[in-house]
Design a protein around this motif. Sequence first.
Motif, mmCIF file in Angstrom:
data_model
loop_
_atom_site.group_PDB
_atom_site.id
_atom_site.type_symbol
_atom_site.label_atom_id
_atom_site.label_comp_id
_atom_site.label_asym_id
_atom_site.label_seq_id
_atom_site.Cartn_x
_atom_site.Cartn_y
_atom_site.Cartn_z
ATOM 1 N N ARG A 273 -3.810 6.448 6.030
ATOM 2 C CA ARG A 273 -5.400 6.735 5.992
ATOM 3 C C ARG A 273 -6.406 4.703 6.373
ATOM 4 N N LEU A 274 -5.782 3.540 6.090
ATOM 5 C CA LEU A 274 -6.186 2.462 6.138
ATOM 6 C C LEU A 274 -6.945 2.505 7.974
ATOM 7 N N VAL A 275 -5.224 3.105 8.474
ATOM 8 C CA VAL A 275 -5.865 2.947 10.422
ATOM 9 C C VAL A 275 -6.557 3.968 10.863
ATOM 10 N N ALA A 276 -7.080 5.257 9.990
ATOM 11 C CA ALA A 276 -7.217 6.232 10.476
ATOM 12 C C ALA A 276 -8.535 6.651 9.461
ATOM 13 N N PRO A 277 -9.677 5.517 9.445
ATOM 14 C CA PRO A 277 -10.266 6.311 7.746
ATOM 15 C C PRO A 277 -10.859 7.620 8.314
ATOM 16 N N SER A 278 -11.354 7.943 9.509
ATOM 17 C CA SER A 278 -11.798 9.499 9.478
ATOM 18 C C SER A 278 -11.617 10.418 9.431
ATOM 19 N N ILE A 279 -10.214 10.849 9.547
ATOM 20 C CA ILE A 279 -9.329 11.528 9.042
ATOM 21 C C ILE A 279 -9.228 12.659 7.943
ATOM 22 N N THR A 280 -9.333 14.430 8.151
ATOM 23 C CA THR A 280 -9.963 14.624 7.040
ATOM 24 C C THR A 280 -8.598 15.069 6.047
ATOM 25 N N PRO A 281 -8.469 15.703 5.136
ATOM 26 C CA PRO A 281 -7.633 15.796 4.200
ATOM 27 C C PRO A 281 -6.158 16.731 4.846
ATOM 28 N N GLU A 282 -7.180 17.896 5.841
ATOM 29 C CA GLU A 282 -6.204 18.806 6.393
ATOM 30 C C GLU A 282 -6.190 18.405 6.996
ATOM 31 N N TYR B 237 3.357 11.136 -0.766
ATOM 32 C CA TYR B 237 1.919 10.431 -0.326
ATOM 33 C C TYR B 237 1.908 8.946 -1.091
ATOM 34 N N LEU B 238 2.235 9.147 -2.135
ATOM 35 C CA LEU B 238 1.981 7.615 -3.334
ATOM 36 C C LEU B 238 3.156 6.915 -3.584
ATOM 37 N N HIS B 239 3.873 7.172 -2.577
ATOM 38 C CA HIS B 239 5.306 6.422 -2.628
ATOM 39 C C HIS B 239 5.010 4.598 -2.126
ATOM 40 N N ARG C 196 0.853 -1.228 0.033
ATOM 41 C CA ARG C 196 -0.126 0.126 0.079
ATOM 42 C C ARG C 196 0.871 0.777 0.147
ATOM 43 N N THR C 197 0.149 2.263 -0.645
ATOM 44 C CA THR C 197 1.102 3.524 -0.819
ATOM 45 C C THR C 197 1.218 4.094 0.683
ATOM 46 N N VAL C 198 2.070 5.021 1.046
ATOM 47 C CA VAL C 198 1.966 5.775 2.832
ATOM 48 C C VAL C 198 0.780 6.590 2.198
ATOM 49 N N ASP C 199 0.077 7.210 1.536
ATOM 50 C CA ASP C 199 -1.330 7.693 2.242
ATOM 51 C C ASP C 199 -2.064 6.323 2.438
ATOM 52 N N ASP C 200 -2.392 5.066 2.204
ATOM 53 C CA ASP C 200 -3.006 4.441 1.846
ATOM 54 C C ASP C 200 -2.856 3.808 3.556
ATOM 55 N N ASN C 201 -1.319 3.854 3.488
ATOM 56 C CA ASN C 201 -1.178 3.169 4.470
ATOM 57 C C ASN C 201 -1.573 3.752 6.181
#
Lengths: 245, 246
Positions: B102-111, B126-128, B95-100
Amino acid sequence: MVRLISLALFLAIWWLASFFAGPQMLPGPVKVLTAIAVQAQSGDLFFQLGVTLARVLAAFTIAMIAGTAIGLLMGRVKIADRIGDPWLIVLLNLPALVIIVLAFIWGGLTEIAGVLAVAINKLPNTVVAVREGARALDTSLDEMARVFALPRGKVLWHVVLPQLAPYLAAAGRSGLSLVWKIVLIVELLGLPNGIGFQIGVAFQLFDVTLILAYALAFVTVILIIETAVVQPIERRASRWRNRAP
Amino acid sequence: MNDAHPAGETGHLKVRITHKAFTAASGERFDVLRDIRFDLRQSEVGAIVGPSGCGKTTILRIIAGLDVDFNGTITRPLSGRLGMVFQEPRLLPWRTVDDNVRLVAPSITPEMLASLFEVLDLEAHYLHYPGELSLGLARRVALARALAIDPDLLLLDEPLVSLDEALAERLRAQLATLIESRPITTLLVTHDLQQAVRLADRIFLLSPRPAQIVAEIPLATPRSTRSEREIAKIVDEVSSRISGHG
């Protein structure tokens, strides 16, 4: 390029062999291709192909999903492995023909009995492959998922299945070819249509041209599925591997 | 005899491990921890310092609920959201850094994610995939992941180990900024007294195996106002205490 030369060589050998064996025993490429065209024009070819393909996909899907679930359970839970192992050995060594005949006797000459017979034939291979994969799962990632309280579905999809991907790919590859071979036998023995049924009819008429026409058409379809569906999925699943620093 | 449950006051961590033993492959049992008891108040940063191999990581694993084979009780902060940074980053390589994150914190806002990545200097990544990152970067992603869930309790296992000095210094500063700005109860484990004195409010010194707490040292001056001289003085004091204990 190499593949094309190899294919041309195959056609040349086929043509030569048919020249010596005579068109009764082994019709040449042109005759077989013509037969395919005739069958395609009547629409019969596509109907039979479609029916067989649907059975292949149904049996394949059932065997892969059930096999993955059982394999995961056996790889992760010791007692399940102990209980399941003798069953697995029996199933692995039970001849395909026995399973098919029994399925038709117990389930009647029905679509469901036929598809299940094929799926049961494929099931133990999937279980064995996935069990190996489940035994090799990374406990450190497992702990990470536990600490962060990831829900089960997410753990399965994001943590477990990616680790099983190589094992599933191996099981899928060998599975597709195994399944379609067995589907033809099932159709020959107890179903009223499909490529296997048609080949059975051709066998009774000793029509080698028709046998080869159906076989060739089906192999082509499987090859297309392999290159257009299976390989792209594999590439996508292993994308992250190709980007090491 | 044991349990690790979220109860008690908000943000308060209460650790009472009376005994922990491991069974070696030879069947022999040996004691790892004996009578480890300490408390951390909300927003407090505790550091467990001890020689390597003394059982520091075991304490963290017990608090995280990964090891339940011990005698004693652990009382975690009330709502019990737990963030942890393991010694190895333990990211999902597929999974990318971003996905890693977000996976544990699905409710985190982009900000929120953006500001977290900004502090940790991860904006270019982000995409590495984790395989493309150096250890220092991967450690920072693991830290971002632990903070993304907005934890009540943060556990850090040797967060600065195996990084070169400049990198460790930078990550330490980033870590200080991040825990300063949130009401997180933090417990870190390290063998590096220097780092512990720079980061913690309270230091627990462990003896070699079977580990016991030989001293609890509260640091009165707030982290941000601790001068280099003060830090050096505390380190000196504590080191002499350690050698005094043999």
